[in-house]
Structure formats: structure tokens, C-alpha cells
Design an enzyme around this catalytic site. Structure first.
Site, PDB file in Angstrom:
ATOM      1  N   GLU A  95       0.821  -1.212   0.000  1.00 17.69           N
ATOM      2  CA  GLU A  95       0.000   0.000   0.000  1.00 17.69           C
ATOM      3  C   GLU A  95       0.853   1.259   0.000  1.00 17.69           C
ATOM      4  O   GLU A  95       1.924   1.278   0.599  1.00 17.69           O
ATOM      5  CB  GLU A  95      -0.806   0.082   1.290  1.00 17.69           C
ATOM      6  CG  GLU A  95      -1.711  -1.059   1.538  1.00 17.69           C
ATOM      7  CD  GLU A  95      -2.377  -0.915   2.889  1.00 17.69           C
ATOM      8  OE1 GLU A  95      -2.889  -1.927   3.376  1.00 17.69           O
ATOM      9  OE2 GLU A  95      -2.380   0.191   3.462  1.00 17.69           O
ATOM     10  N   CYS A 115       5.500  -7.310   7.929  1.00 15.94           N
ATOM     11  CA  CYS A 115       6.462  -6.756   8.884  1.00 15.94           C
ATOM     12  C   CYS A 115       6.683  -7.784   9.980  1.00 15.94           C
ATOM     13  O   CYS A 115       5.776  -8.555  10.308  1.00 15.94           O
ATOM     14  CB  CYS A 115       5.898  -5.472   9.501  1.00 15.94           C
ATOM     15  SG  CYS A 115       7.054  -4.625  10.594  1.00 15.94           S
ATOM     16  N   CYS A 119       4.197  -4.989  16.390  1.00 15.90           N
ATOM     17  CA  CYS A 119       3.535  -3.994  17.250  1.00 15.90           C
ATOM     18  C   CYS A 119       2.050  -4.370  17.393  1.00 15.90           C
ATOM     19  O   CYS A 119       1.388  -4.699  16.423  1.00 15.90           O
ATOM     20  CB  CYS A 119       3.665  -2.594  16.653  1.00 15.90           C
ATOM     21  SG  CYS A 119       5.376  -2.056  16.489  1.00 15.90           S
ATOM     22  N   CYS A 122      -0.844  -2.663  15.245  1.00 13.05           N
ATOM     23  CA  CYS A 122      -0.598  -2.424  13.823  1.00 13.05           C
ATOM     24  C   CYS A 122      -1.078  -3.585  12.950  1.00 13.05           C
ATOM     25  O   CYS A 122      -0.766  -4.748  13.213  1.00 13.05           O
ATOM     26  CB  CYS A 122       0.887  -2.193  13.605  1.00 13.05           C
ATOM     27  SG  CYS A 122       1.328  -1.929  11.891  1.00 13.05           S
ATOM     28  N   CYS A 336      -2.183   1.764   8.741  1.00 16.28           N
ATOM     29  CA  CYS A 336      -1.198   0.904   8.069  1.00 16.28           C
ATOM     30  C   CYS A 336      -1.674  -0.523   7.851  1.00 16.28           C
ATOM     31  O   CYS A 336      -2.101  -1.185   8.782  1.00 16.28           O
ATOM     32  CB  CYS A 336       0.055   0.821   8.912  1.00 16.28           C
ATOM     33  SG  CYS A 336       0.515   2.359   9.655  1.00 16.28           S
TER      34      CYS A 336
HETATM   35  N1  SAH Z   1       7.832   0.375  11.084  1.00 17.13           N
HETATM   36  C1  SAH Z   1       7.916   1.788  11.106  1.00 17.13           C
HETATM   37  C2  SAH Z   1       7.079   2.502  10.042  1.00 17.13           C
HETATM   38  C3  SAH Z   1       5.703   1.990   9.738  1.00 17.13           C
HETATM   39  S1  SAH Z   1       4.388   2.323  10.837  1.00 17.13           S
HETATM   40  C4  SAH Z   1       7.590   2.313  12.480  1.00 17.13           C
HETATM   41  O1  SAH Z   1       7.253   1.528  13.348  1.00 17.13           O
HETATM   42  O2  SAH Z   1       7.739   3.509  12.708  1.00 17.13           O
HETATM   43  C5  SAH Z   1       4.126   4.065  10.812  1.00 17.13           C
HETATM   44  C6  SAH Z   1       3.585   4.615  12.101  1.00 17.13           C
HETATM   45  O3  SAH Z   1       2.210   4.242  12.295  1.00 17.13           O
HETATM   46  C7  SAH Z   1       4.326   4.114  13.336  1.00 17.13           C
HETATM   47  O4  SAH Z   1       4.487   5.165  14.239  1.00 17.13           O
HETATM   48  C8  SAH Z   1       3.371   3.070  13.869  1.00 17.13           C
HETATM   49  O5  SAH Z   1       3.626   2.786  15.207  1.00 17.13           O
HETATM   50  C9  SAH Z   1       2.034   3.737  13.600  1.00 17.13           C
HETATM   51  N2  SAH Z   1       0.872   2.854  13.611  1.00 17.13           N
HETATM   52  C10 SAH Z   1       0.752   1.574  13.221  1.00 17.13           C
HETATM   53  N3  SAH Z   1      -0.503   1.135  13.370  1.00 17.13           N
HETATM   54  C11 SAH Z   1      -1.201   2.165  13.861  1.00 17.13           C
HETATM   55  C12 SAH Z   1      -2.563   2.336  14.239  1.00 17.13           C
HETATM   56  N4  SAH Z   1      -3.444   1.353  14.138  1.00 17.13           N
HETATM   57  N5  SAH Z   1      -2.923   3.559  14.692  1.00 17.13           N
HETATM   58  C13 SAH Z   1      -2.042   4.573  14.801  1.00 17.13           C
HETATM   59  N6  SAH Z   1      -0.761   4.478  14.453  1.00 17.13           N
HETATM   60  C14 SAH Z   1      -0.339   3.272  14.002  1.00 17.13           C
END
Ligand code: SAH
Length: 346
Positions: A95, A115, A119, A122, A336
């Protein structure tokens, strides 16, 4: 069948020159091909009309010419944000998001299919890592969007699916090609890389001599709380992360951005704000607050707008530079990894 041809769009000019010399061609052919790929955004060797037909044919046989196909495009009726689902040459999908701001157009790109950082909030992490993206596949997200929208991209954020620093060498190559004066020549200062906090790679990045912005996904200012949300926190403590951030600033002079997603009842209290201010207060930094985007498979609830505002005010009282991230494209699976999951599991 896996395509084993060399990936020509991932090559820098020096590598391309070597290829041409080995093929018995003059080295200026490399400059021409490079310009077609990265300047004029050609979709095929056939467009390269200043090359002989014979050379074009030989290139087609020798190289993989990566182009991404948009298999789904969604446009937000709220703010014009566009979300693209792209198909890669091997059939996997990623995406990318296009956002229009007053100061220019911004594209958020993916760095991996899936990934492996895990997290908890995510959507990209749910099925683990499928594979990293090649430099050409990261570039192509920007190129294809430029062509599809007909507008110049001025900012690129590597904040889509995947952990960019877990695909380090390809990421660096991508940044160099993206910001090269013979390509799209996007300013390094307009490129942001977001990481969940891989400390050794953050330090390595600081030493690359680049002028990009580093964004760190913090989400908690307390080690125990961070470990609950982000498995990577079991490997690196907040103290180690802060040292790496200070090192990045010392080496590059670039202010760090901290991303902090607010989850109701988890990390959005007054005490959390106080701890955050204490943790980052001495760094030259900026905090981006993001109300967590609810993901169907997860049960996190977004903080109320009053709570978000109170958190912001508290940080400001401690002298921290803070903004609330404007939520773009919430009506089109803005968070994401959500669009790809919907496509895979429908
Ligand atoms: N792996 C990298 C970049 C991708 S995620 C990172 O962790 O920074 C981009 C951002 O979106 C990160 O800050 C991540 O923690 C956040 N993120 C992921 N899922 C999310 C969600 N459901 N709501 C809000 N932020 C989210």
C-alpha cells in the site's frame, strides 16, 4: 517462477555504466537509460527512443524492469487523500498513500511486504514478514503515483507497511536514487524515515551523511508499557533509544520526530505526558500525536479528542514542541496495512 534477471531500476549510475561497458556499449548509454527510468519515468524500454532497437531488445532480455500496477485506488471524500494498492512483479501487494497538503504533495510508501516487528496495534504485523522490497519497488511507488496523479511529489515518508531499518541497504539505495539530481531530485530534507527503534541501524543511519528526518515510534515513555505495546522494546531500552536519538541529532543536525499514538486508557494519561516530557525534554525534537486508528483485529480504542488535546497541552506546558497529526483518509482504511488485509482476506 522467480525472475532472476538483474533489477535495472535498483542500479545507481555507476552500476549501470559498468553494465553498459560489459555489454560493449558506450558509457553515455547508461546516462540515457538512467534518465529515462528516473527522470522521465518511462514504463518500458520501448519508450527509450534514443536507444537503438537492438539495444532495447537486449535490455529487455537481460533485465527486470520493475513497474507497479495499481490494483485498487481509493479516494477520500473528506480530504482528497488517495490510497493505492500496488501489485509487485511477483504478485505480492503493498500500500501507498498520497496526501495533498498546502506545502506540497506527500507520499507515504511501504518498505516491506508485511512486517516482523509485531507492534500490537498495527495491521501490517498480523501476518508477519513476507519479504523486503527492492529499491526499485520503493521508488516505483513514488513514480507510479506521480504518473497517476499527474502531480509532482515533494515529500516522501517511509511510514507505510514494514520496518524500513529492517531493510537497511535497500532503503539507503532507495533514498540515494530518489534524491539524486538526475532523478526526481526530491530534497533529502523532505524525506522522513520512521522506525520502531532498531538502535544499531539508527546509529548507522546517523553516519550515512544524509539530511533526512528520522521519526521514532515511541508510543510509551515507560519501558514496561512500551514492551507491552511493541515487542522490539524487549531488545532496546528507552535509555538506549534516547542515546541513539541524541547521536542522530549530533551527527546530522536534524531534529528528531517522535510519533506517539494515543490509546485510550493505555498511554494517554497525565502521568504518561509527564513521563514523556521528562524522557525527551533535553532533546531537540518534535512530537506528533496520532489518535490510534482502530484496527478490526485489535481491540485498542482511540483516545477522545478532549484527551488528545489535554495530552498536547500538558506537553506544551513542559516546553515540548507538539502537533496533533491531521488524520487523512480515515474513510479509506487510513491505518497501516488495512487495505492489503482487506484485499487478502475478503
Ligand atoms: N515500522 C515503522 C514505520 C511503519 S508504521 C515504524 O514503526 O515507525 C508508521 C507509524 O504508524 C508508526 O508510528 C506506527 O507505530 C504507527 N501505527 C501503526 N498502526 C497504527 C494504528 N493502528 N494507529 C495509529 N498508528 C499506528
Amino acid at each position: 517462477m522467480k525472475d532472476t534477471k538483474a533489477d535495472i531500476k535498483s542500479m545507481d549510475l555507476e552500476e549501470l555504466k559498468k553494465e553498459m561497458e560489459e555489454a560493449g556499449e558506450k558509457s553515455f548509454r547508461a546516462n540515457q537509460i538512467y534518465e529515462w527510468m528516473h527522470g522521465k519515468l518511462a514504463r518500458d524500454f520501448d519508450e527509450m527512443t534514443n536507444l537503438s532497437k537492438n539495444l532495447r531488445e537486449r535490455c529487455r532480455e537481460a533485465y527486470l524492469f520493475t513497474v507497479l500496477k495499481a490494483v485498487k485506488v481509493q479516494e477520500s471524500s473528506l480530504d482528497g487523500t488517495k490510497k493505492f494498492l500496488f501489485e509487485l512483479p511477483d504478485g505480492n501487494t503493498v500500500e501507498s498513500v498520497w496526501m495533498k497538503y498546502k506545502h506540497g504533495n506527500s507520499v507515504c510508501i511501504s518498505s516491506q511486504v508485511g512486517c516482523r516487528m509485531g507492534c500490537r496495534f498495527c495491521a501490517s504485523a498480523i501476518d508477519g514478514l513476507v519479504r523486503p522490497l527492492a529499491p526499485s519497488e520503493m521508488l516505483e511507488q513514488v513514480y507510479a503515483i506521480t504518473l497517476l496523479t499527474g502531480e509532482r511529489v515533494s515529500n516522501v515518508v517511509v511510514m507505510g507497511m514494514g520496518e524500513p531499518l529492517d531493510n537497511y541497504d535497500n532503503l539507503i539505495k532507495f533514498i540515494k536514487l530518489l534524491t539524486d539530481e538526475n532523478g526526481l531530485h526530491i530534497s533529502q530534507r523532505n524525506v522522513t524515515v520512521s522506525t520502531c527503534g532498531l538502535v544499531p541501524q539508527m546509529r548507522k543511519l546517523a553516519d550515512e551523511g544524509l539530511q533526512i528526518t528520522l521519526a521514532l515510534s515511541l508510543h510509551a515513555a515507560d519501558d514496561e508499557k512500551r514492551r507491552e505495546l511493541m515487542p522490539v522494546a524487549r531488545k532496546y531500552t528507552l535509555a538506549e533509544l534516547m542515546d541513539a536519538c541524541a547521536y542522530y541529532f549530533d551527527k546530522t543536525g536534524r531534529r528528531i520526530t517522535f510519533e506517539y499514538s494515543l490509546i485510550s486508557g493505555e498511554n494517554d494519561g497525565e502521568k504518561d505526558a509527564r513521563e514523556l516530557a521528562r524522557l525527551i525534554g533535553r532533546l531537540n525534537c518534535h512530537v506528533n500525536l496520532i489518535p490510534v486508528n482502530p484496527v478490526k483485529e485489535r481491540d485498542f480504542v482511540s483516545s477522545s479528542s478532549e484527551k488528545v488535546l489535554a495530552f498536547k497541552n500538558k506537553l506544551e506546558k513542559y516546553g515540548i514542541n507538539v502537533t496533533i497529526r491531521r488524520e487523512m483518509g480515515r474513510d479509506i482504511d487510513g491505518a497501516c496495512g488495512q487495505l492489503r488485509r482487506r484485499q487478502l482476506h475478503q
